[in-house]
Design a protein around this motif. Structure first.
Motif, mmCIF file in Angstrom:
data_model
loop_
_atom_site.group_PDB
_atom_site.id
_atom_site.type_symbol
_atom_site.label_atom_id
_atom_site.label_comp_id
_atom_site.label_asym_id
_atom_site.label_seq_id
_atom_site.Cartn_x
_atom_site.Cartn_y
_atom_site.Cartn_z
ATOM 1 N N GLU A 518 -2.010 5.515 4.747
ATOM 2 C CA GLU A 518 -2.688 6.038 3.556
ATOM 3 C C GLU A 518 -2.740 7.557 3.586
ATOM 4 N N SER A 519 -2.859 8.099 4.790
ATOM 5 C CA SER A 519 -2.897 9.567 4.846
ATOM 6 C C SER A 519 -1.522 10.175 4.521
ATOM 7 N N PHE A 520 -0.420 9.482 4.855
ATOM 8 C CA PHE A 520 0.919 10.013 4.556
ATOM 9 C C PHE A 520 1.321 9.765 3.105
ATOM 10 N N GLY A 521 0.835 8.659 2.544
ATOM 11 C CA GLY A 521 1.307 8.223 1.231
ATOM 12 C C GLY A 521 2.439 7.232 1.405
ATOM 13 N N PHE A 522 2.532 6.289 0.495
ATOM 14 C CA PHE A 522 3.534 5.225 0.598
ATOM 15 C C PHE A 522 4.819 5.643 -0.109
ATOM 16 N N PRO A 523 5.989 5.075 0.213
ATOM 17 C CA PRO A 523 6.208 4.095 1.283
ATOM 18 C C PRO A 523 6.225 4.749 2.665
ATOM 19 N N VAL A 524 6.056 3.909 3.678
ATOM 20 C CA VAL A 524 6.152 4.389 5.053
ATOM 21 C C VAL A 524 7.188 3.548 5.803
ATOM 22 N N VAL A 525 7.575 4.058 6.967
ATOM 23 C CA VAL A 525 8.419 3.339 7.904
ATOM 24 C C VAL A 525 7.519 2.910 9.056
ATOM 25 N N MET A 526 7.708 1.713 9.561
ATOM 26 C CA MET A 526 6.944 1.277 10.728
ATOM 27 C C MET A 526 7.916 0.898 11.850
ATOM 28 N N LYS A 527 7.527 1.283 13.063
ATOM 29 C CA LYS A 527 8.379 0.966 14.219
ATOM 30 C C LYS A 527 7.486 0.434 15.337
ATOM 31 N N ILE A 528 8.034 -0.478 16.107
ATOM 32 C CA ILE A 528 7.297 -0.950 17.275
ATOM 33 C C ILE A 528 7.176 0.211 18.261
ATOM 34 N N LEU A 529 6.025 0.298 18.953
ATOM 35 C CA LEU A 529 5.785 1.424 19.855
ATOM 36 C C LEU A 529 5.653 0.876 21.267
ATOM 37 N N SER A 530 6.691 1.115 22.047
ATOM 38 C CA SER A 530 6.674 0.564 23.411
ATOM 39 C C SER A 530 7.574 1.406 24.285
ATOM 40 N N LEU A 544 11.350 -0.871 6.938
ATOM 41 C CA LEU A 544 11.438 0.197 5.938
ATOM 42 C C LEU A 544 10.674 -0.207 4.681
ATOM 43 N N ASP A 545 10.396 0.766 3.837
ATOM 44 C CA ASP A 545 9.894 0.491 2.489
ATOM 45 C C ASP A 545 8.563 -0.251 2.489
ATOM 46 N N ILE A 546 7.690 0.108 3.424
ATOM 47 C CA ILE A 546 6.366 -0.527 3.438
ATOM 48 C C ILE A 546 5.537 0.144 2.350
ATOM 49 N N GLY A 547 5.163 -0.662 1.325
ATOM 50 C CA GLY A 547 4.697 -0.064 0.078
ATOM 51 C C GLY A 547 3.199 0.006 -0.121
ATOM 52 N N ASP A 548 2.396 -0.766 0.647
ATOM 53 C CA ASP A 548 0.950 -0.689 0.439
ATOM 54 C C ASP A 548 0.214 -1.120 1.709
ATOM 55 N N ALA A 549 -1.114 -1.051 1.661
ATOM 56 C CA ALA A 549 -1.913 -1.301 2.863
ATOM 57 C C ALA A 549 -1.718 -2.736 3.368
ATOM 58 N N ASP A 550 -1.658 -3.679 2.437
ATOM 59 C CA ASP A 550 -1.426 -5.068 2.845
ATOM 60 C C ASP A 550 -0.119 -5.206 3.603
ATOM 61 N N ALA A 551 0.895 -4.552 3.077
ATOM 62 C CA ALA A 551 2.207 -4.621 3.729
ATOM 63 C C ALA A 551 2.145 -3.986 5.112
ATOM 64 N N VAL A 552 1.313 -2.966 5.282
ATOM 65 C CA VAL A 552 1.148 -2.367 6.617
ATOM 66 C C VAL A 552 0.549 -3.392 7.565
#
Lengths: 712, 712
Positions: A518-530, A544-552
């Motif tokens: 939410e602080s960056f603004g949508f869409p966002v990219v998410m990656k596993i962190l390990s 890719l293309d994560i468009g809203d909080a639910d999708a996060v």
């Protein structure tokens, strides 16, 4: 020795009261005989002191048996004796107080390790006595004003230099004297030549620096293979610009082949050629593409007219030549604005078949009425306002039946407008050329060469009148880690310097991920962190293309689930959430530490533009945002950033800010910084973000510590 | 008049038994006086027949009052009288059987409509009598071999041409005589000059064609502003190549500015400049970038040594100059392979400080032992095998104390290897240069210019020895529709010519769609098919990535459902199924009809490469697949097609096939074809497909119908 000190005072080197020749020869064609013969021919007024243990007299002059036996202390000594004797001479001359040694002797750094040691011994001996060295392995120098010719070039056999105000500073003796002789062949005068050879002490930068101070010199030609001391060279160019003295440079090693050849026969560090060009451009010095162009431009500069802004008016008796000149002007970037319409009408009224646009073609009708030339040329200056005039008269300008009248026509115009640059393309006898030359016209048989020289005068004018660029803010100190930083560390270091990377956050849980997105603004990219999963895409660890909080929230569960399934033993730190950059133009920003000139910034467009097209721009660090923006606009593919093909224009200001800050960062990071790559950087309609960053830490290197050999 | 007939027989024009001067003047500096003065000075052996109603004698020759009064029928008449009298002279001369008129008279097509009419009348009169015209508005010609000078240029005031085997064919008289005079200034001989002016009849192509046949001419310099008859010009170039006579061409109007200037003062059609370059390249003719380069290359060609393959060996006394030459060779693309290692070791043994790689640097040590020059040069040819040798000796080569020995050293090598090209870069007196020249060396003060000329000799050699390209299959007749075809029609026309478009099929129902998709292979793209829905994406009427037969069935329902929902009144014809092209490289293939050279094909990479970089290659149609492949490989960004950046290489053969077939199609389509754009074409790892096709139909135009004016 540091080169940031003021330019060396070479007054005693070029205007000595007395010169000794160590190894003087009675044969005026021998290396130790030529300087004496040339100085006597030129009427050198100082004392010439031959030294040779085997002779009481050399070429009619009394000869001393040794340095100790010299009747007076020479200001300058020419050393033309082999190795051990040369070192001894330096010691003895230094002890007696001689200030400069011109060392013809070869067999030093240019032949390898042993020679380099001998050279170091020479330098050490000279320094003990505060004596400066020119060479070794140099051809010498001349100062025509005083008839001083401590030089062994055969080029002087063909005659002394003609009077003139051009100085030549050349690492290579053969090339420096070639330049001098080529000038003389064209009846262009040269005041001074200094060849620097191996540059064990004095370098081309010192020679340029001295010529900037010399009142007898207006224009400097320079030749370099490899610059050892970048700051000194840049400093000399800066001094020349302040003094409004053009420096026109031939630097070889432009090609890969050339660089290899340079390295095979010299110990020079072949600095990056593009960096060298960037340093010249930074200081308004001109890099000539050929020897002929070097001389053409220096010759034009002897008029000391540097028009701002420049514009070219062409008067011709041949429409075809007019087109040829227009082609050349466009290729050079020299503007040829049209004549004012009213003036065109007036010229048409005088001669209906004239083409009065610019080129102004007074046609073969000029044969019958030579006053057309004067009237048309006058109109071009008075009404067209051109700063530079090029007249194509070919053999008509040389024909005995017409040349005197043409000259009278032009001279009347020139007398009324002495502030313009006038160049003629004529085919005439040497005598007639001398007449035109005496009247002040620049002569070029080939009009395309005239165009290049006239254009250079405008570029020099622009450089001389440019205000110095605004220096960037100093920047915060940068402390590099001991080893190459990770991508995340690199980004943190850069972010601290105000360089925007793509916003991203490591998030331990779903709630943190949502907050970050939410602080960056949508869409966002998410990656596993390990730390244990290197190839995230292979386990479906990038979304890719994560468009809203639910999708996060769903995405967090998906990523952790996939990691558990495909990499059950991996430690999972959570997920990385990053702003997804869409659109924009991929750029590359980089830093490389040049061994000669220190950190250098590079900017270009990403992908094929860098890799296939080599479409990049360089500049020494640091620099401000104005310079950075000019660099960006100088990229050939810049239209892609400014809105070509219907794209929205990118935020050039943000990209320039990033580039300037990167240049400051590079300086603050100090000599341990080897390179930086920001690739890609996304230039967006608003903002610019580096999506990846690699910082390479190297060994700290200072510049200018070695003084390798030059080619003869 | 068609230009596909054999080249005009100009024997009587350049070697007449008798020449009349219509408008003869007693004043040898007047237009009607100069030809007589020049011919008498040159010892012309034919009859000179002045015609002037007001004089019984002109410059010591009996003068006729009229054409009718001429004591014999001249083969050639120079016409130097104004408008109406000129036409009358043409009529009368034609009636008497004169075969050629050289028309100095101006005021024809070059001044506009009225002049063009007068010119047409001239041409009509000449044709009635089978007389050929040179000009009007031309400066004339000369044939030095026979002392024939029907020319009014002032350049002859400076002296007659030196003996030589270069011919000059120039539309512009001023530029043609400038070339001649520039050659004479450099002591380069010229055998013949023909200026063609307005080209109402004879054109530059005719002059070239004649010089190809003339045994006294080995090398042809040509100058053109606008070619009127493309096939004739191309035919003359082809003849020259067959005869192994180099044609070196200056064509102005390269720049936008230049083109505008050309149009403002001539009636020339400024053909597309890139097309002109392509026509020269097709025939192995060389386009010079400057007058100096034109002369440099023609001069080198007078040696008639065209090495295949070419390679450059450089012998120098200056390492610096060696690097400079290496830079120039790389820029020109002239190979400088290294010396064999064994030979390097041998030279090192002779002179330890030598640099024997290539450039071979025998250093200033050559001063002390000039035999080094001979021994090193010999090794370069005998062991290095270089086809071209460039020796940089600068002023050493001109120094009285050394030049004779250098000449002897080189001559001994040259006598053993007379089949090589030898160029010297020396700074010497005119006398000494003449000695070197007489020995057969090419002389260039600037070694970079020598490199360009030597490289051109290799390019000529390659062109002379190249087998002619394989002509493409004739191709099926093409019948263009009356108006511009739709995309689908265009694709059908092209498909019939074997040009692969992206496979697609209009399908009335689900079963047809499945069958089509299965025939193309998955994935496919599906689109709603309706004459009433123009913007398919707006109603969700395009589906990508359809992966199997089930998805095709679902997609059909989806598309028809969306159409029914969003465009209830639209007629629905079914769905369009197309193979989905993924990956590959976007290219552009195109045809444009050049007004001078007919249909010309273009190939480049898509998007910014064409629009920003202008990275395209042209060629006259038709051509075979070998030529097409060479064109594709000549694109600067070709590495993108051949596998740069880790991409799979594209199917160049398929792309070349498409390009060749397109070139055949363009010819088959005839003059009504205005242009074709295939954009984008996807070049894939297997196959190449045009995704869009636009064919533009224009008015049928034949070429070469107008004969506009040249510049004087």
């Amino acid at each position: 020795m540091s080169r940031t000190e003021p330019a060396a005072d070479l007054a005693a080197l070029v205007r000595p009261g007395a010169v000794a020749i160590i190894g003087a020869s009675a044969d005026p064609t021998r290396i130790g005989g030529r300087p004496i013969a040339y100085m006597r021919r030129a009427g050198f007024q100082g004392a010439i002191l031959p030294v040779n243990p085997n002779r009481a007299e050399v070429q009619g002059l009394p000869c001393s048996a040794s340095v100790a036996a010299l009747p007076q202390v020479p200001d300058v000594a020419v050393i033309a004796v082999p190795g051990a004797a040369a070192l001894q001479a330096v010691e003895e001359l230094g002890a007696r107080g001689t200030r400069f040694a011109v060392m013809f002797t070869a067999g030093y750094a240019e032949i390898g390790e042993a020679g380099a040691e001998a050279q170091a011994a020479l330098v050490a001996a000279a320094r003990r006595h505060g004596m400066r060295l020119l060479g070794p392995n140099c051809l010498g120098l001349f100062n025509a004003a005083t008839g001083f010719y401590p030089i062994f070039s055969a080029s002087l056999e063909g005659g002394l230099p003609l009077p003139g105000r051009i100085g030549i500073a050349s690492q290579s003796g053969a090339y420096g004297t070639h330049l001098f002789a080529a000038c003389r062949n064209r009846e262009i005068g040269t005041a001074m030549l200094i060849t620097t050879g191996n540059e064990a002490d004095l370098a081309v930068a010192d020679a340029i620096g001295w010529m900037v101070q010399d009142d007898g010199i207006d224009v400097i030609m320079a030749y370099a293979e490899g610059i050892q001391d970048g700051p000194a060279f840049a400093g000399a160019l800066a001094e020349a610009r302040r003094a409004r003295k053009p420096v026109i440079v031939m630097k070889v090693g432009r090609s890969a082949v050339g660089s290899a050849a340079a390295q095979s026969h010299t110990a020079s560090i072949a600095g990056n050629d593009a960096v060298f060009s960037a340093v010249l451009a930074e200081h308004g010095a001109i890099r000539a593409r050929s020897t002929e162009e070097l001389i053409d431009i220096a010759y034009a500069a002897t008029r000391r007219i540097y028009p701002v802004p420049n514009s070219l008016g062409v008067i011709t008796i041949s429409g075809g030549a007019g087109v040829l000149i227009s082609d050349a002007a466009e290729a050079a970037g020299l503007p040829m604005p049209p004549m004012p319409e009213e003036a065109q009408r007036r010229l048409k009224a005088i001669l209906p078949i004239a083409s009065p646009l610019n080129p102004v073609d007074c046609t073969a009708q000029a044969f019958n009425d030579l006053s057309l030339i004067g009237r048309f040329t006058e109109a071009m200056i008075a009404e067209g306002g051109y700063a530079s005039i090029l007249a194509f008269f070919t053999q008509i300008g040389g024909a005995p039946s017409m040349a005197p009248a043409i000259r009278a026509q032009l001279n009347a115009v020139k007398a009324r407008h002495p502030d313009r640059l006038y160049a003629l393309s004529v085919l005439a006898s040497a005598e007639r050329n001398r007449d035109y030359e005496a009247d002040g016209y620049l002569l070029y048989e080939d009009p395309a060469r005239a165009v290049i020289a006239l254009d250079a005068m405008g570029r020099l004018g622009a450089s001389f009148s440019e205000s110095p660029p605004v220096p960037p803010p100093a920047g915060a100190p940068v402390r590099l880690p001991d080893a190459n930083p990770s991508e995340a560390e690199a980004k943190r270091l850069l972010a601290a310097a105000g360089i925007a990377t793509v916003p991203e956050a490591a998030c331990a849980d779903e709630a943190a991920a949502v907050a970050a997105a939410e602080s960056f603004g949508f869409p966002v990219v998410m990656k596993i962190l390990s730390p244990d999963i290197l190839h995230k895409t292979e386990i479906g660890g990038v979304l890719l293309d994560i468009g809203d909080a639910d999708a996060v929230r769903r995405g967090t569960a998906t990523l952790i689930g996939r990691a558990a399934r495909h990499a059950p033993s991996a430690r999972i730190d959570g997920v990385l959430v990053a702003r997804q950059i869409k659109g924009g133009v991929e750029c590359i920003l980089g830093i490389q530490r040049d061994p000669v000139f220190g950190p250098v910034a590079m900017v270009g467009l990403g992908g094929v533009f860098v890799e296939v097209m080599r479409d990049v721009v360089f500049r020494r660090c640091p620099f401000g945002e104005d310079v950075a923006e000019a660099m960006i606009r100088a990229i050939k593919a810049a239209p892609l950033l400014t809105g070509a093909r219907g794209r929205p224009p990118c935020d050039i200001a943000a990209l320039a800010r990033m580039l300037s800050r990167l240049s400051v960062f590079a300086v603050q990071a100090g000599p341990r910084l080897a390179s930086i790559d920001l690739n890609p950087v996304f230039a967006l309609p608003e903002g610019a973000f580096a999506a990846d960053a690699v910082i390479e830490v190297g060994e700290g290197r200072s510049v200018g510590v070695s003084r390798p050999a030059a080619t003869p």
